[in-house]
Design a protein around this motif. Sequence first.
Motif, PDB file in Angstrom:
ATOM      1  N   PRO A 128       0.811  -1.235   0.000  1.00  0.00           N
ATOM      2  CA  PRO A 128       0.000   0.000   0.000  1.00  0.00           C
ATOM      3  C   PRO A 128       0.840   1.278   0.000  1.00  0.00           C
ATOM      4  O   PRO A 128       0.488   2.241  -0.685  1.00  0.00           O
ATOM      5  CB  PRO A 128      -0.830  -0.123   1.280  1.00  0.00           C
ATOM      6  CG  PRO A 128      -0.909  -1.590   1.540  1.00  0.00           C
ATOM      7  CD  PRO A 128       0.424  -2.128   1.097  1.00  0.00           C
ATOM      8  N   GLN A 129       1.947   1.306   0.730  1.00  0.00           N
ATOM      9  CA  GLN A 129       2.754   2.527   0.761  1.00  0.00           C
ATOM     10  C   GLN A 129       3.389   2.793  -0.601  1.00  0.00           C
ATOM     11  O   GLN A 129       3.555   3.949  -0.995  1.00  0.00           O
ATOM     12  CB  GLN A 129       3.816   2.476   1.860  1.00  0.00           C
ATOM     13  CG  GLN A 129       5.052   1.673   1.540  1.00  0.00           C
ATOM     14  CD  GLN A 129       6.019   1.604   2.697  1.00  0.00           C
ATOM     15  OE1 GLN A 129       5.640   1.437   3.833  1.00  0.00           O
ATOM     16  NE2 GLN A 129       7.289   1.706   2.385  1.00  0.00           N
ATOM     17  N   PHE A 130       3.712   1.756  -1.357  1.00  0.00           N
ATOM     18  CA  PHE A 130       4.274   1.969  -2.690  1.00  0.00           C
ATOM     19  C   PHE A 130       3.205   2.442  -3.661  1.00  0.00           C
ATOM     20  O   PHE A 130       3.478   3.300  -4.510  1.00  0.00           O
ATOM     21  CB  PHE A 130       4.987   0.710  -3.196  1.00  0.00           C
ATOM     22  CG  PHE A 130       6.350   0.555  -2.592  1.00  0.00           C
ATOM     23  CD1 PHE A 130       7.429   1.250  -3.106  1.00  0.00           C
ATOM     24  CD2 PHE A 130       6.547  -0.256  -1.487  1.00  0.00           C
ATOM     25  CE1 PHE A 130       8.689   1.133  -2.544  1.00  0.00           C
ATOM     26  CE2 PHE A 130       7.807  -0.389  -0.913  1.00  0.00           C
ATOM     27  CZ  PHE A 130       8.881   0.312  -1.450  1.00  0.00           C
ATOM     28  N   ASN A 131       1.997   1.934  -3.580  1.00  0.00           N
ATOM     29  CA  ASN A 131       0.922   2.458  -4.420  1.00  0.00           C
ATOM     30  C   ASN A 131       0.657   3.918  -4.097  1.00  0.00           C
ATOM     31  O   ASN A 131       0.419   4.730  -4.995  1.00  0.00           O
ATOM     32  CB  ASN A 131      -0.347   1.615  -4.265  1.00  0.00           C
ATOM     33  CG  ASN A 131      -0.272   0.338  -5.071  1.00  0.00           C
ATOM     34  OD1 ASN A 131       0.110   0.342  -6.239  1.00  0.00           O
ATOM     35  ND2 ASN A 131      -0.625  -0.776  -4.457  1.00  0.00           N
ATOM     36  N   GLU A 132       0.724   4.290  -2.831  1.00  0.00           N
ATOM     37  CA  GLU A 132       0.523   5.680  -2.417  1.00  0.00           C
ATOM     38  C   GLU A 132       1.624   6.591  -2.965  1.00  0.00           C
ATOM     39  O   GLU A 132       1.366   7.741  -3.314  1.00  0.00           O
ATOM     40  CB  GLU A 132       0.468   5.759  -0.886  1.00  0.00           C
ATOM     41  CG  GLU A 132       0.139   7.124  -0.339  1.00  0.00           C
ATOM     42  CD  GLU A 132      -1.247   7.618  -0.727  1.00  0.00           C
ATOM     43  OE1 GLU A 132      -1.403   8.852  -0.866  1.00  0.00           O
ATOM     44  OE2 GLU A 132      -2.166   6.810  -0.898  1.00  0.00           O
TER      45      GLU A 132
END
Length: 138
Positions: free
Chosen positions: A6-10
């Motif tokens: 999720p942090q990489f998609n963000e």
Amino acid sequence: MNDLTPQFNERGVGKLPGHLGLVFTEVSALEVRGELAVLPHTMAPNGFLHAGSVVTLADTACGYGCVANLPKDATGFTTIELKSNHLGTALEGTIDCVAKPAHIGRTTQVWDAVVTHRDTGKTIALFRCTQMVLYRKQ
């Protein structure tokens, strides 16, 4: 999806990965998986999938893998070389990318990625990039 994903998609929101619609389903130190829907904004003027869209998916996957492997004292990285062999294209559907490290070092990383068409399994591109690990001067 793992805890890092999720942090990489963000990270991509408001940047080129977000604009193109890249979605990452796995980001780990050993493998990165991402996808891109083939939509009008990913196409070249000739009506086929734009090579830049394919390269952006592969390069971003490799870059996220590099980040997942940065040494603790590194401040970041930059891509210093990339190469892609485009073996096919797509007119619709979704393309998938799997990136894996070939070399993880203190000053450089080398990553390989394969981009395929989800529905046909056809290889769209083979990709390799080298990243230079960055450190802040003391």
